[in-house]
Motif scaffolding. Structure first.
Motif, short mmCIF file in Angstrom:
data_model
loop_
_atom_site.label_atom_id
_atom_site.label_comp_id
_atom_site.label_asym_id
_atom_site.label_seq_id
_atom_site.Cartn_x
_atom_site.Cartn_y
_atom_site.Cartn_z
N ASP A 1 2.17 1.62 -3.42
CA ASP A 1 1.11 2.12 -4.29
C ASP A 1 0.95 3.62 -4.12
O ASP A 1 0.77 4.36 -5.10
N THR A 2 1.04 4.10 -2.88
CA THR A 2 0.95 5.54 -2.63
C THR A 2 2.14 6.27 -3.26
O THR A 2 1.99 7.36 -3.81
N GLU B 1 3.12 9.50 -10.12
CA GLU B 1 2.18 9.84 -11.20
C GLU B 1 1.82 11.32 -11.15
O GLU B 1 1.78 12.01 -12.18
N GLN C 1 0.83 -1.21 0.00
CA GLN C 1 0.00 0.00 0.00
C GLN C 1 0.86 1.26 0.00
O GLN C 1 0.55 2.24 -0.67
N GLY D 1 1.45 6.75 -6.74
CA GLY D 1 0.53 7.88 -6.90
C GLY D 1 1.25 9.21 -6.88
O GLY D 1 0.98 10.09 -7.68
N THR E 1 -3.53 7.03 -14.95
CA THR E 1 -4.05 7.69 -13.75
C THR E 1 -4.00 6.74 -12.57
O THR E 1 -4.07 5.52 -12.73
N TRP E 2 -3.86 7.30 -11.39
CA TRP E 2 -3.74 6.52 -10.16
C TRP E 2 -4.92 6.85 -9.27
O TRP E 2 -5.38 7.98 -9.20
N THR E 3 -5.40 5.84 -8.57
CA THR E 3 -6.46 6.01 -7.60
C THR E 3 -6.07 5.26 -6.33
O THR E 3 -5.65 4.10 -6.43
N PRO E 4 -6.18 5.88 -5.18
CA PRO E 4 -5.83 5.16 -3.95
C PRO E 4 -6.78 3.99 -3.73
O PRO E 4 -7.95 4.04 -4.11
N SER E 5 -6.26 2.95 -3.10
CA SER E 5 -7.04 1.74 -2.85
C SER E 5 -7.53 1.71 -1.41
O SER E 5 -6.79 1.32 -0.51
#
Length: 173
Positions: free
Chosen positions: A119-120, A126, A116, A123, A138-142
């Motif tokens: 992943d951030t 990006e 996680q 983001g 595009t990135w979106t938080p999970s």
């Protein structure tokens, strides 16, 4: 019998995914290593597209950072699969409520947390590249990913408590 086949099937899936994870790691490492000798070619392609040396250099840096993040993610996933395979083996032997499994679930939780955080970081990368008008996905938080981390840490604690209670019960009988 159905339970045994479920455990065996899950263990097989984990082994296959572990091999694919290692293959991905080899691919990321190879691409990262090749990015230096091929850096001039990559810079030329990026410069032809963006017409700005600063943006082209940022693009090349972004590519390399994604590969590094990928390598770190491969390590986290390796730790996750190793712990999961050990839990499945203890489940197959019929004794899953062990202190070792509590530690393994905690390892899984830490690996999920690492994923996680990575992943951030993707983001943030990006956002930086997009601010330079570089084409990126595009990135979106999970939110589900973060909730899964929380659940894994809680389950690790439940496993530890259950193993301790089991040991206490065995000691009193």
């Amino acid at each position: 019998m159905a339970r045994d086949s479920m455990i065996s099937g899950t263990a097989t899936v984990v082994r296959v995914l572990a091999v694919l994870n290692v293959a991905a790691g080899v691919g990321f490492a190879a691409a990262l290593l090749v990015s230096w000798p091929a850096g001039t070619l990559l810079m030329a392609r990026l410069l032809a597209k963006y017409h700005d040396p600063t943006v082209a250099f940022a693009g090349l840096t972004g590519i390399r950072l994604v590969l590094v993040i990928g390598l770190i993610a491969v390590w986290a996933v390796y730790r996750l699969f190793t712990a999961l395979a050990a839990i499945l083996a203890s489940l197959r032997s019929g004794d899953p409520f062990l202190p070792d499994n509590a530690a393994r679930v905690r390892t899984i939780a830490w690996a999920m947390l690492a994923l996680q955080v990575l992943d951030t970081a993707l983001g943030g990368l990006e956002f930086w590249l997009a601010s330079l008008h570089i084409d990126v996905l595009t990135w979106t938080p999970s939110v589900g990913g973060w909730l899964s981390v929380l659940v894994a840490f809680v389950l690790a604690h439940v496993f530890a408590r259950g193993a301790a209670m089991r040991d206490d019960l065995v000691g009193t009988v």
